[in-house]
Write a protein that holds these residues in place. Structure first.
Motif, PDB file in Angstrom:
ATOM      1  N   CYS A 167      58.972  31.010  83.117  1.00 21.80           N
ATOM      2  CA  CYS A 167      57.919  32.007  82.952  1.00 21.80           C
ATOM      3  C   CYS A 167      58.287  32.990  81.839  1.00 21.80           C
ATOM      4  O   CYS A 167      57.435  33.475  81.101  1.00 21.80           O
ATOM      5  CB  CYS A 167      57.663  32.760  84.254  1.00 21.80           C
ATOM      6  SG  CYS A 167      56.977  31.694  85.529  1.00 21.80           S
ATOM      7  N   ARG A 168      59.552  33.274  81.734  1.00 25.28           N
ATOM      8  CA  ARG A 168      60.028  34.163  80.691  1.00 25.28           C
ATOM      9  C   ARG A 168      59.744  33.568  79.313  1.00 25.28           C
ATOM     10  O   ARG A 168      59.374  34.264  78.376  1.00 25.28           O
ATOM     11  CB  ARG A 168      61.532  34.324  80.888  1.00 25.28           C
ATOM     12  CG  ARG A 168      62.195  35.408  80.113  1.00 25.28           C
ATOM     13  CD  ARG A 168      63.676  35.298  80.447  1.00 25.28           C
ATOM     14  NE  ARG A 168      64.474  36.037  79.501  1.00 25.28           N
ATOM     15  CZ  ARG A 168      64.782  37.317  79.645  1.00 25.28           C
ATOM     16  NH1 ARG A 168      64.369  37.961  80.696  1.00 25.28           N
ATOM     17  NH2 ARG A 168      65.501  37.932  78.749  1.00 25.28           N
ATOM     18  N   LEU A 214      55.581  28.375  88.624  1.00 25.28           N
ATOM     19  CA  LEU A 214      55.342  29.612  89.353  1.00 25.28           C
ATOM     20  C   LEU A 214      54.530  29.381  90.629  1.00 25.28           C
ATOM     21  O   LEU A 214      54.825  29.948  91.674  1.00 25.28           O
ATOM     22  CB  LEU A 214      54.617  30.624  88.443  1.00 25.28           C
ATOM     23  CG  LEU A 214      54.359  31.977  89.090  1.00 25.28           C
ATOM     24  CD1 LEU A 214      55.674  32.701  89.348  1.00 25.28           C
ATOM     25  CD2 LEU A 214      53.462  32.845  88.225  1.00 25.28           C
ATOM     26  N   ALA A 254      64.578  30.453  91.903  1.00 22.64           N
ATOM     27  CA  ALA A 254      64.097  31.615  91.158  1.00 22.64           C
ATOM     28  C   ALA A 254      64.588  31.578  89.715  1.00 22.64           C
ATOM     29  O   ALA A 254      63.882  31.996  88.792  1.00 22.64           O
ATOM     30  CB  ALA A 254      64.551  32.904  91.840  1.00 22.64           C
ATOM     31  N   ARG A 255      65.781  31.063  89.508  1.00 25.26           N
ATOM     32  CA  ARG A 255      66.294  30.946  88.137  1.00 25.26           C
ATOM     33  C   ARG A 255      65.392  30.060  87.284  1.00 25.26           C
ATOM     34  O   ARG A 255      65.125  30.348  86.125  1.00 25.26           O
ATOM     35  CB  ARG A 255      67.687  30.328  88.150  1.00 25.26           C
ATOM     36  CG  ARG A 255      68.782  31.308  88.371  1.00 25.26           C
ATOM     37  CD  ARG A 255      70.125  30.617  88.270  1.00 25.26           C
ATOM     38  NE  ARG A 255      71.144  31.459  88.832  1.00 25.26           N
ATOM     39  CZ  ARG A 255      71.657  32.518  88.213  1.00 25.26           C
ATOM     40  NH1 ARG A 255      71.239  32.826  87.006  1.00 25.26           N
ATOM     41  NH2 ARG A 255      72.569  33.268  88.785  1.00 25.26           N
ATOM     42  N   VAL A 297      62.206  29.399  87.806  1.00 31.93           N
ATOM     43  CA  VAL A 297      60.930  30.074  87.592  1.00 31.93           C
ATOM     44  C   VAL A 297      61.110  31.172  86.547  1.00 31.93           C
ATOM     45  O   VAL A 297      60.304  31.331  85.631  1.00 31.93           O
ATOM     46  CB  VAL A 297      60.408  30.659  88.922  1.00 31.93           C
ATOM     47  CG1 VAL A 297      59.125  31.430  88.691  1.00 31.93           C
ATOM     48  CG2 VAL A 297      60.202  29.544  89.926  1.00 31.93           C
ATOM     49  N   HIS A 298      62.192  31.901  86.674  1.00 23.11           N
ATOM     50  CA  HIS A 298      62.467  32.999  85.758  1.00 23.11           C
ATOM     51  C   HIS A 298      62.569  32.491  84.329  1.00 23.11           C
ATOM     52  O   HIS A 298      61.945  33.025  83.412  1.00 23.11           O
ATOM     53  CB  HIS A 298      63.774  33.686  86.182  1.00 23.11           C
ATOM     54  CG  HIS A 298      64.147  34.840  85.321  1.00 23.11           C
ATOM     55  ND1 HIS A 298      65.071  34.738  84.315  1.00 23.11           N
ATOM     56  CD2 HIS A 298      63.706  36.106  85.292  1.00 23.11           C
ATOM     57  CE1 HIS A 298      65.199  35.909  83.710  1.00 23.11           C
ATOM     58  NE2 HIS A 298      64.371  36.770  84.282  1.00 23.11           N
ATOM     59  N   GLU A 299      63.325  31.419  84.143  1.00 25.59           N
ATOM     60  CA  GLU A 299      63.535  30.897  82.798  1.00 25.59           C
ATOM     61  C   GLU A 299      62.228  30.408  82.179  1.00 25.59           C
ATOM     62  O   GLU A 299      61.905  30.724  81.026  1.00 25.59           O
ATOM     63  CB  GLU A 299      64.556  29.755  82.866  1.00 25.59           C
ATOM     64  CG  GLU A 299      65.067  29.342  81.502  1.00 25.59           C
ATOM     65  CD  GLU A 299      65.785  28.004  81.563  1.00 25.59           C
ATOM     66  OE1 GLU A 299      66.564  27.785  82.502  1.00 25.59           O
ATOM     67  OE2 GLU A 299      65.547  27.177  80.670  1.00 25.59           O
ATOM     68  N   GLY A 307      56.977  27.138  84.190  1.00 27.45           N
ATOM     69  CA  GLY A 307      57.901  27.831  85.080  1.00 27.45           C
ATOM     70  C   GLY A 307      57.723  27.534  86.557  1.00 27.45           C
ATOM     71  O   GLY A 307      58.383  28.161  87.386  1.00 27.45           O
TER      72      GLY A 307
END
Lengths: 171, 598
Positions: A90-91, A63, A83-84, A86-88, A61
Motif C-alpha cells: 500500500c505504501r 488491503l 501487516a508488513r 500490506v504496509h509495503e 497491497g
C-alpha cells in the motif's frame, strides 16, 4: 361544515392554500413532455475513482484481504507478518500516486500560534476554543495534505465494482 | 531529422531518450527520457520510464472487451510492458520473455514463430524478431503520440543499442526488427559504448580531467539477463584525447534475474526444510520478496537479517502467509560469493559436460561466477592485444546495469580487479561515477546520435570481430577422412562503418541455381588476420567460432559454377554484408550473414 367544505379545506392544506380553479380542473392544460433528465449516476459510477483506488490497494497491497479477515484468532506475530506485506504494497501505491506532506511543518508538541481568519480546512482547533483569535496552543497532530495526485485516469472499460477478480487456475 | 533518439532495446527493459540535433552542447546530467504509456492492469494505462520487454499473447475472452486498448490502438490481443510481465508470471505459457537472447540462438530459426518456447498449439506464437519488433513498435507509438504531430519517430535519427557481444547475424536481425516496427533507418551502437557516452555527456567537459592518455577503461554491464564487457583505450593524438574500443567479450546469458532466482530457490529450500512447500505462484512471489529484501539488506549494511514474507494465494492473507528471513550471511554466500567470487584472473569458466541429449533452450551461462568470466575475458584479450602482461590491465572501471545499484556488489568487483592488479604490482583501477544505471544506455545512444552529427567526442571502434567464410579444400577422396574446411578472412578486426574490403587476388567458384550451404566463422581475438588470410583448418583453429550456416539458392542457371570475387562491407548502420561479384559479367549476389532459410 359541509362535506365539500371539509374537502376544500383538506385540499387547500395539501396545495398550500392555492386550490386550483375549478375550470382548470375541468380542462387541464396540455402537459409538455419534459426532456428526461440524465439518470443520476449509480453510486458505483459516482465513486468510480474510490473503487479504483480500493482495487489498486488490494492488487498491490492485499488491503481488502487483510481488512476482511477475522484477526481475532491469530497471534500478533502472524498479524504482524501480514501487516508488513500490506504496509509495503500500500505504501508503494501511495508513494506512486499521491504526494503527501504534513500540513504543519512544526514538530508535534511544539507551541503554535493560530492567527484569526485561519484556513479552517487546514487547521482544526480543539480544547478550550473561545474568543476571536489569535490563539496560542500546541501542535498535537501535524495533519496530512495531498500536494500532488498522479493517479492514472479511471478506467472505463472494466467493471470497477469488481475490486479483485476471482482467480481460477487451470491445471 | 531534428532530433537524435536513442533506444535501449534491453533483454528485460527498454527505454527511449532524445536530444535536439542542433543543440549546442550535451544535456549534462539532465538527459530526457520518454515516459512510455503502457498497460499496468486491464483498463489502466500509465506512463513509465521503462518498458519491460515482455509480450503477453492473450487468449480470446481472457480480459473484458476493450480493456487492453492503448491510446494508439483500440483493439489489442498482444500486451507489451508492465502488465505483460506481471500477468505473464501467472500464465507462463503465453508470455514471451528474453526475446533478445533468442536472437543470438545458434540453432533455432530466429524468424520462425517459436515463442513462447514450448507453448501449447493454440497459442499464436511469434518469432524472436517479431517480438523485438513489437517492443520497438510500442516505443514508436509512444513517441508519435507525444511528438508525432510535428516529428514522427521514423523521420528522426534513431540509434538502437545491441550488446557488444552480438554477432553480425544478431545485429542484422535487430535491424530487421526495427524495419518491421516501422523504423527503416536506425543506426546500431554497442551498449557498453552507449553507457560510456552517457557518462561522457553527464561529465561534460570535465571528462578530460577524469581520463588520461594510456588509460584502459573497462565497461562492466550486468543487466537483467546478460553480462557484457568492453575495453576502451584512451590515446592522445595531436594533443587531443581520443577513445578507441579495443575489445568486447563473448555473449554471456547471466544477469540480475539469475541472482534473484538464486535467492528465491535458497529461501524455498529453507522453507521446504521447515515442511512448507511452495507452488509456482508462490515461488514467483518469493522471488519478488527476495529481491526487495536483497535491495534493503544491501542498502543497510548494519542489518544482519530481514523478514521475507510470501502472501497466501487465497483471500486469507494472515492464515496463508509464509514467513522466512534472509540473513546478511546468506546474501553474502549466495550473491557476493556465488556470482562474484574472488578468483584468479586466468581461471577458465567452468564448462559442464552436457549430456548427449539436451533440451533446446537458451544457452544459459553454465558458470555463474561473473568475476571468472571477467578474468577470462581480460586474459584472452592480453594475448589478442599482444600485451606483455598476463591480463589486460584496466586503469578505470565504468559500471552499468541495475545489479550494481547494490554498492556492495560494485565494491566486490572492484576489489577482485584490484586484487589482480595488485598481484602484478600495478596501480588500482578507479571508478567512473555519475551515470544512471538503468537509463544510461538509452541516454548514451541519443547522445551518440548527436555526436554522429559532428559534435563532441566519438569512440572509434569498427567491428569487434574478424569474419571468415568457409572454403572447401579440394583434395582427392580418402575413405574415412573428411577434408578440413579452410577459413578465408573476409572482414578484418576493426573494420569501420561505411567501409568495404575486397578479398585480393582470389577467384572462387560460386554455385548458383541449386541449394548450397555456406559456412561462416568469426573470432573476437584474432586481430592479426588481414583480408584474404586463409586458415587451413577452421575447426582446429584456436579462437574461431562457427556462426549459423546459410542454406540458400542463389539465382542463376542450375548447376553453373560462376567465377566470382568476394567483397565485404560494413554498412553505415553497422551491419556486415558479404557480396559475390561476377568476374566477367554483371552478376552480384548478397549473402546475408544471418539466419538459415526455413
Amino acid at each position: 361544515m359541509s362535506f365539500f367544505d371539509r374537502l376544500k379545506l383538506a385540499l387547500s392544506i395539501l396545495f398550500g392554500g392555492n386550490l386550483p380553479a375549478p375550470e382548470q380542473k375541468a380542462l387541464p392544460p396540455p402537459v409538455e413532455k419534459p426532456i428526461a433528465p440524465p439518470a443520476p449516476p449509480s453510486p458505483a459510477q459516482a465513486h468510480a475513482s474510490g473503487l479504483f483506488l480500493l482495487g489498486l490497494l488490494q492488487r498491490e497491497g492485499r488491503l481488502l484481504d487483510f481488512l476482511k479477515e477475522d484477526v481475532s484468532g491469530f497471534a500478533d506475530g502472524d498479524v504482524g507478518a501480514a501487516a508488513r506485506l500490506v504496509h509495503e504494497g500500500c505504501r508503494k501505491v501511495l508513494s506512486q500516486y499521491v504526494t503527501i506532506a504534513p500540513v504543519e511543518a512544526k514538530a508535534e508538541g511544539a507551541p503554535m500560534e493560530v492567527a484569526a481568519g485561519f484556513d479552517s480546512n487546514r487547521v482544526r482547533l480543539v480544547g478550550n476554543v473561545t474568543g476571536a483569535g489569535p490563539w496560542k496552543g500546541s501542535l498535537k497532530h501535524h495533519g496530512w495534505v495531498a500536494t500532488a495526485v498522479t493517479l492514472p485516469p479511471v478506467p472505463t472499460t472494466v467493471d470497477l465494482t469488481v475490486l479483485a477478480p476471482a482467480e481460477v487456475e487451470l491445471p | 531529422m531534428s532530433t537524435c533518439v536513442g533506444i535501449d532495446l534491453g533483454t528485460t527493459h527498454s527505454a527511449l531518450s532524445w536530444l535536439k540535433a542542433d543543440a549546442e552542447k550535451g544535456r549534462g546530467p539532465g538527459q530526457a527520457v520518454l515516459p512510455v504509456p503502457q498497460l499496468t492492469a486491464p483498463g489502466t494505462v500509465e506512463p513509465k520510464l521503462l518498458l519491460p520487454s515482455f509480450l503477453y499473447l492473450a487468449a480470446p475472452q481472457e480480459f473484458p472487451e476493450g480493456s487492453l486498448a492503448l491510446p494508439w490502438k483500440s483493439v489489442a490481443t498482444q500486451i507489451t510492458g508492465e502488465f505483460a510481465r506481471s500477468h505473464g508470471a501467472k500464465v507462463p505459457t503465453r508470455l514471451v520473455s528474453s526475446a533478445k537472447s533468442w536472437l543470438t540462438h545458434p540453432t533455432v530459426d530466429r524468424r520462425a514463430a517459436v515463442l513462447p518456447w514450448q507453448a501449447p498449439d493454440d497459442v499464436q506464437k511469434i518469432s524472436p524478431v517479431d517480438a523485438s519488433a513489437r517492443y520497438l513498435e510500442h516505443l514508436r507509438h509512444a513517441w508519435d503520440k507525444a511528438f508525432g504531430a510535428t516529428q514522427k519517430l521514423a523521420e528522426q535519427s534513431v540509434v538502437l543499442t545491441v550488446p557488444a557481444s552480438f554477432d553480425a547475424a544478431a545485429r542484422d536481425l535487430t535491424l530487421e526488427a526495427a524495419q518491421k516496427a516501422g523504423l527503416p533507418q536506425v543506426t546500431l551502437l554497442e551498449e557498453p559504448q552507449a553507457a560510456l557516452y552517457a557518462w561522457l555527456e553527464a561529465a561534460g567537459d570535465d571528462w578530460r580531467r577524469s581520463l588520461k592518455p594510456d588509460d584502459v577503461l573497462l565497461v562492466i554491464d550486468v543487466g537483467g539477463g546478460t553480462s557484457d564487457f568492453s575495453l576502451i583505450g584512451v590515446t592522445q593524438k595531436d594533443g587531443d584525447l581520443s577513445l578507441e574500443r579495443l575489445a568486447v567479450g563473448d555473449h554471456i546469458l547471466l544477469g540480475g534475474d539469475n541472482m534473484d532466482l538464486a535467492l528465491a530457490y535458497a529461501l524455498a529450500e529453507k522453507l521446504k526444510a521447515a515442511g512448507k512447500s511452495l507452488d509456482a505462484w508462490q515461488l514467483n512471489a518469493l522471488t519478488h520478496a527476495a529481491r526487495a529484501a536483497k535491495e534493503q539488506l544491501f542498502s543497510t549494511p548494519k542489518a544482519d537479517k530481514l523478514p521475507v514474507t510470501v502472501p497466501g494465494r487465497g483471500s486469507s492473507l494472515i492464515g496463508g502467509t509464509i514467513k522466512t528471513e534472509l540473513t546478511a550471511d546468506e546474501l553474502g554466500t549466495l550473491l557476493t560469493q556465488g556470482f562474484f567470487p574472488r578468483v584468479e584472473v586466468g581461471e577458465a569458466p567452468v564448462q559442464q559436460r552436457r549430456s548427449g541429449l539436451g533440451q533446446v533452450s537458451l544457452p544459459w551461462a553454465q558458470d555463474a561466477a561473473i568475476t571468472r568470466h571477467l578474468g577470462a575475458f581480460l586474459s584472452r584479450q592480453a594475448q589478442s592485444l599482444s600485451l606483455r602482461t598476463r591480463f589486460a590491465r584496466p586503469t578505470a572501471v565504468l559500471f552499468n546495469g541495475g545489479v550494481f545499484k547494490a554498492t556492495a556488489l560494485k565494491n566486490r568487483v572492484l576489489e577482485v580487479i584490484n586484487g589482480w592488479l595488485q598481484a602484478d604490482g600495478a596501480a588500482p583501477a578507479r571508478v567512473l561515477e555519475g551515470s544512471d544505471l538503468d537509463l544510461a544506455v538509452a541516454r548514451g545512444a541519443a547522445y551518440y546520435g548527436w555526436v554522429k552529427a559532428g559534435h563532441g567526442i566519438r569512440i572509434r571502434g569498427g567491428t569487434a570481430r574478424s569474419y571468415y567464410v568457409g572454403v572447401e579444400s579440394s583434395m582427392p577422396a580418402v575413405p574415412g577422412f573428411v577434408p578440413p574446411v579452410k577459413a578465408l578472412c573476409v572482414a578484418p578486426f576493426g573494420m569501420e562503418e561505411g567501409t568495404q574490403a575486397d578479398v585480393p587476388a582470389q577467384e572462387f567458384g560460386l554455385v548458383v541455381g541449386e541449394a548450397t550451404r555456406f559456412r561462416f566463422f568469426s573470432s573476437s581475438t584474432r586481430r592479426g588476420d588481414a583480408v584474404g588470410t586463409m586458415l587451413d583448418d577452421a575447426e582446429r583453429t584456436e579462437g574461431l567460432e562457427e556462426l549459423p550456416a546459410i542454406e540458400t539458392t542463389l539465382s542463376g542457371k542450375a548447376g553453373a559454377l560462376v567465377p566470382v570475387s568476394l567483397q565485404a562491407a560494413v554498412t553505415e548502420l553497422g551491419a556486415l554484408e558479404l557480396r559475390c561479384v561476377e568476374r566477367q559479367g554483371s552478376g552480384a549476389w548478397k549473402l546475408e550473414l544471418n539466419v538459415r532459410e526455413p
